[in-house]
Design an enzyme around this catalytic site. Structure first.
Site, PDB file in Angstrom:
ATOM      1  N   GLU A  86       0.803  -1.225   0.000  1.00  0.00           N
ATOM      2  CA  GLU A  86       0.000   0.000   0.000  1.00  0.00           C
ATOM      3  C   GLU A  86       0.836   1.275   0.000  1.00  0.00           C
ATOM      4  O   GLU A  86       1.820   1.387   0.727  1.00  0.00           O
ATOM      5  CB  GLU A  86      -0.922   0.003   1.214  1.00  0.00           C
ATOM      6  CG  GLU A  86      -1.990   1.077   1.169  1.00  0.00           C
ATOM      7  CD  GLU A  86      -3.171   0.688   2.007  1.00  0.00           C
ATOM      8  OE1 GLU A  86      -4.102   0.072   1.450  1.00  0.00           O
ATOM      9  OE2 GLU A  86      -3.166   0.983   3.222  1.00  0.00           O
ATOM     10  N   LYS A  96       0.528   4.918   1.038  1.00  0.00           N
ATOM     11  CA  LYS A  96      -0.313   5.695   1.948  1.00  0.00           C
ATOM     12  C   LYS A  96       0.554   6.727   2.671  1.00  0.00           C
ATOM     13  O   LYS A  96       1.489   6.373   3.380  1.00  0.00           O
ATOM     14  CB  LYS A  96      -0.974   4.746   2.955  1.00  0.00           C
ATOM     15  CG  LYS A  96      -1.806   5.416   4.013  1.00  0.00           C
ATOM     16  CD  LYS A  96      -2.630   4.413   4.809  1.00  0.00           C
ATOM     17  CE  LYS A  96      -1.797   3.485   5.645  1.00  0.00           C
ATOM     18  NZ  LYS A  96      -2.624   2.604   6.507  1.00  0.00           N
ATOM     19  N   LYS A 127      -7.896   2.550  -3.064  1.00  0.00           N
ATOM     20  CA  LYS A 127      -8.308   2.440  -1.659  1.00  0.00           C
ATOM     21  C   LYS A 127      -8.992   3.750  -1.267  1.00  0.00           C
ATOM     22  O   LYS A 127      -8.347   4.789  -1.121  1.00  0.00           O
ATOM     23  CB  LYS A 127      -7.074   2.176  -0.790  1.00  0.00           C
ATOM     24  CG  LYS A 127      -7.387   1.821   0.663  1.00  0.00           C
ATOM     25  CD  LYS A 127      -7.673   0.345   0.791  1.00  0.00           C
ATOM     26  CE  LYS A 127      -7.764  -0.075   2.264  1.00  0.00           C
ATOM     27  NZ  LYS A 127      -6.437  -0.071   2.922  1.00  0.00           N
ATOM     28  N   GLU A 144     -14.644  -5.740   1.671  1.00  0.00           N
ATOM     29  CA  GLU A 144     -13.972  -5.714   2.968  1.00  0.00           C
ATOM     30  C   GLU A 144     -14.949  -5.855   4.124  1.00  0.00           C
ATOM     31  O   GLU A 144     -15.968  -5.183   4.176  1.00  0.00           O
ATOM     32  CB  GLU A 144     -13.196  -4.406   3.118  1.00  0.00           C
ATOM     33  CG  GLU A 144     -12.483  -4.274   4.454  1.00  0.00           C
ATOM     34  CD  GLU A 144     -11.768  -2.955   4.589  1.00  0.00           C
ATOM     35  OE1 GLU A 144     -10.788  -2.748   3.851  1.00  0.00           O
ATOM     36  OE2 GLU A 144     -12.183  -2.125   5.419  1.00  0.00           O
ATOM     37  N   ASN A 149     -10.514  -6.978   7.330  1.00  0.00           N
ATOM     38  CA  ASN A 149      -9.728  -5.898   7.910  1.00  0.00           C
ATOM     39  C   ASN A 149      -9.532  -6.163   9.394  1.00  0.00           C
ATOM     40  O   ASN A 149     -10.502  -6.233  10.156  1.00  0.00           O
ATOM     41  CB  ASN A 149     -10.436  -4.550   7.691  1.00  0.00           C
ATOM     42  CG  ASN A 149      -9.520  -3.371   7.957  1.00  0.00           C
ATOM     43  OD1 ASN A 149      -8.473  -3.512   8.596  1.00  0.00           O
ATOM     44  ND2 ASN A 149      -9.896  -2.210   7.470  1.00  0.00           N
ATOM     45  N   GLU A 152      -6.032  -7.846   5.908  1.00  0.00           N
ATOM     46  CA  GLU A 152      -5.607  -6.450   5.808  1.00  0.00           C
ATOM     47  C   GLU A 152      -5.298  -5.875   7.191  1.00  0.00           C
ATOM     48  O   GLU A 152      -6.036  -6.112   8.135  1.00  0.00           O
ATOM     49  CB  GLU A 152      -6.719  -5.602   5.177  1.00  0.00           C
ATOM     50  CG  GLU A 152      -7.323  -6.146   3.899  1.00  0.00           C
ATOM     51  CD  GLU A 152      -8.559  -5.375   3.498  1.00  0.00           C
ATOM     52  OE1 GLU A 152      -8.700  -4.213   3.908  1.00  0.00           O
ATOM     53  OE2 GLU A 152      -9.397  -5.928   2.776  1.00  0.00           O
ATOM     54  N   SER A 153      -4.221  -5.131   7.280  1.00  0.00           N
ATOM     55  CA  SER A 153      -3.828  -4.376   8.479  1.00  0.00           C
ATOM     56  C   SER A 153      -3.176  -5.262   9.544  1.00  0.00           C
ATOM     57  O   SER A 153      -3.572  -6.406   9.741  1.00  0.00           O
ATOM     58  CB  SER A 153      -5.013  -3.638   9.112  1.00  0.00           C
ATOM     59  OG  SER A 153      -5.626  -2.772   8.186  1.00  0.00           O
TER      60      SER A 153
END
Length: 271
Positions: free
Chosen positions: A66, A68, A128, A177, A198, A228-229
């Site tokens: 990602e 970001k 995103k 998601e 997530n 994710e994350s």
């Protein structure tokens, strides 16, 4: 807005309200019919889901890295922010796909970041952002997105189906998601095989990999599962692979590293 005040409220509801207002401003500048023309003239989508599935078929983690610049909970993540250079570094490290934040008020992103990243490499790119209405889907395709994110916590079932159908009609992939059992059940009603869990609660910003471990038990085998994350090390990938996770979306832990290419290789265990 500082981190404490952000976390004292339902951040997702606030972001969605602000997103609707911002989209209204952008629509006033570029109407729906004009945006449809821009979407039609964009480069052909690169096959986001296919790239992930090809990687896992070859025995590799489906790593989505990602781009970001900032986040609501952590503030500025990287000062020397160059989307094209980061895209190249990620590709050199072994990423399969890219994810680019385009939300400006909360993540300091913009459409130009996605365009620059996609132009720099051959990897497919996920936009995103907080997709709430059809105009944004055309906008995503116009800026070159190969895949969009649908956050089930931000959408009703009819909205999600409408946005998914439009994205697929434009040959884009969709990553649905979820964060809890109710959202998972709703997401399984969509057609997309790409399912993201997530690990960060978007209402509190707390993160734990246990979220993926818990929800993965209810994911059918015909879905491509992305966690994710909260993924920071090779051990995290190995831990999640034990519960049939095939894709891994990683951003902040890589964005903070001075040598992004080396950080990706270390994460993949290829350094």
């Amino acid at each position: 807005m500082d981190g404490a005040s952000v976390l004292s409220e339902d951040i997702l509801a606030k972001i969605c309200a602000d997103t609707r207002a911002e989209v209204a401003r952008r629509k006033a500048r570029t109407g729906l019919e004009e945006m449809k023309l821009h979407a039609r003239d964009a480069d052909k989508p690169r096959g986001f889901g296919r790239a992930l599935m090809d990687a896992t078929a070859a025995g590799k983690p489906g790593l989505i890295t990602e781009i970001k610049k900032a986040s609501p909970s952590r503030g500025l993540i990287r000062e020397d922010f160059d989307p094209a250079a980061l895209a190249k570094a990620y590709a050199d490290g072994g990423a399969v796909c890219l994810s680019v934040l385009t939300d400006e008020p909360y993540f300091q992103g913009k459409p130009a970041d996605l365009k620059a990243a996609r132009a720099a490499v051959k990897l497919p790119v996920l936009r995103k952002d907080f997709m709430l209405e059809p105009w944004q889907i055309y906008e995503s395709r116009a800026m070159g997105a190969d895949c969009i994110l649908l956050i089930m916590a931000a959408l009703g079932d009819a909205q999600a189906r409408e946005l998914e159908e439009l994205a697929r009609a434009l040959d884009m992939d969709v990553l649905a998601e979820v964060h809890d059992e109710a959202e998972l059940d709703r997401a399984l009603g969509l057609c997309t095989p790409l399912l993201g869990i997530n690990n960060r609660n978007l209402k509190t910003m707390q993160t734990t990999l246990e979220t993926t471990e818990r929800l993965s038990k209810s994911v059918p085998p015909d879905r491509f599962l992305v966690s994710e994350s909260g993924i920071q090390a090779t051990a995290d990938i190995e831990r999640l692979q034990k519960v049939c996770v095939q894709g891994f979306l990683v951003g902040e832990s890589l964005m903070r590293e001075p040598d992004v290419t080396q950080a990706v290789r270390a994460l993949l265990g290829t350094a």
